[in-house]
Motif scaffolding. Sequence first.
Motif, PDB file in Angstrom:
ATOM      1  N   ARG A 187       0.848  -1.192   0.000  1.00 35.92           N
ATOM      2  CA  ARG A 187       0.000   0.000   0.000  1.00 35.92           C
ATOM      3  C   ARG A 187       0.881   1.238   0.000  1.00 35.92           C
ATOM      4  O   ARG A 187       1.929   1.254   0.636  1.00 35.92           O
ATOM      5  N   TYR A 247      -2.080  -1.561  -3.743  1.00 34.21           N
ATOM      6  CA  TYR A 247      -3.041  -0.459  -3.755  1.00 34.21           C
ATOM      7  C   TYR A 247      -2.298   0.865  -3.643  1.00 34.21           C
ATOM      8  O   TYR A 247      -1.397   1.011  -2.818  1.00 34.21           O
ATOM      9  N   ASP A 248      -2.669   1.830  -4.497  1.00 29.12           N
ATOM     10  CA  ASP A 248      -2.159   3.199  -4.418  1.00 29.12           C
ATOM     11  C   ASP A 248      -0.681   3.263  -4.790  1.00 29.12           C
ATOM     12  O   ASP A 248       0.162   3.705  -4.011  1.00 29.12           O
ATOM     13  N   LEU A 285      -3.472  -1.556  -8.324  1.00 27.36           N
ATOM     14  CA  LEU A 285      -4.243  -0.341  -8.562  1.00 27.36           C
ATOM     15  C   LEU A 285      -3.302   0.854  -8.434  1.00 27.36           C
ATOM     16  O   LEU A 285      -2.780   1.140  -7.350  1.00 27.36           O
TER      17      LEU A 285
END
Length: 386
Positions: free
Chosen positions: A183, A220-221, A249
Motif C-alpha cells: 500500500r 493499492y495506491d 491499482l
Amino acid sequence: MGRGDARGAGDKAIALKLCRNVTLRDFSILNGGHFGILATGVDNLTIDNLKIDTNRDGIDIDACRNVRISNTSVNSPNDDAIVLKASYALGSARPVEALTIVNCLVSGYDIGSLLDGTYKRTVTRAPDRDGPTGRIKIGTETDGDFRNITISNVVFDRSRGLALEAVDGAHIEDIAISNITMRDVSNAPLFIRLGSRQRAPEGAAIGAIRRVSISNLVVYDADPRYASIISGIPGHDVEDVKLSGIRILYRGGLTLDQVAKQPAGIVNTFFFRGQGGIPPREPYATPEREKEYPEPSMFGLLPAYGFFIRHARAIELSSVDVGFMKEDRRPAFVLDDVKGIDFDHVKAQKASGVPSLVMTNVEDLSLDHCPPLADTRLDKVAHKEM
C-alpha cells in the motif's frame, strides 16, 4: 540497542563477517547507522522477531548461505529495508543461496515512528528524491549469484516495491515470491532489471535473471510514474518469469503527452547521469541506460501505466488485473523486444480511445480470456496496438 552515529562512514549497529551458526532474535534497533545489521559471508544465519527502525539500510545480507529471516519489522524510509547483495567484499564472488524471508513488514514511515507506534508519514522523500524506500531488494551489488530464494507473507507499507536487479554479472535464478501486499507504493511495484553496470573484475560477463515466480500480490495506491518493469538489455533477455494472481491499482492521471515531454516537475533525474535532465522523446522510445544505476526512475516516465516489458522471453501473466484510481491515458501494457509471452485471464482498465496493449518487435504472443481483447495468436509483429 543503541543509536548509530551519523558521523561515521558506513557505521553499523551489528556487523558479522565469515561466521557460522548465528541467531539474532528478540531485540530492537533504533537508528542503526548505515547498516542496522550487516552480515557478510555468514552461513546458517537466523534473524527472528526483530524490530528495526533506522536511518539507512535495515538488514544487509551479503554473500551468505542458508539464511532465515522471519517475523521481523524493518522501517527504513531513507534506504532499503531488507537487501540481498553478493559483493566482492570478501575478495571473491560468493553466492547468496538457500534464503527465506517470511512473515515480515517493511515500511517507510518517519524514523522512530515504528517503534513508538505512531507510524508517522510526514516525510515524503528519500535522499534520492523519490518517495520513502523501505523495500526488499536483490542488488545492487551483484557480483556473486543468487539462487534458491523464497519471499512470502510480507507486507510493504508506504515503501517502494520489490526489486530484483542483476547488473554486475550475477545470475538470479530459482526465486519464488508469494503472498505479498503493498500500500502507498512510491515507485514500481515490481522491478526486475538485468543491466550491465559491471562493477566487477575486468572481463566479467553480463549476468542473467531466470526462473522467477511471483504469485498472490495485491497492490493499492502505486505511484503512476512507474509501471511494473521487467527489462533486460539488447542481446540479454530476462527469462522465464511467471506472474499469477496479481492485482495492482495505480493512482493514474498521466498521459502519453507527458511521457513525450518528460516534464521536470514530475521526472526524478537523480539516477540519470546525463546533463540537463531527461530530454523530450517519442513516447515509446524509452532509453536503454544499460550501464546506469538500476532504479525505476532511470527510464523517466514510462509509456505504460501497468507493465513495461522489454528484452524478455518466456513471460507468463495469469490472473493479472491492473487499473487506476484516476483516468490514465496510457496503455496498460507495453511490450518491446519480447519473445514468447502468454496472457491468460488478464484484465486491464483503459481510458476511452487508448489501446490496452502496444507491441514492438514481439514474437510468439498469445492472449486468452483477456476481455475486451479477443483471443489472439501472433507469431511475429513489428508494431501493433490492441
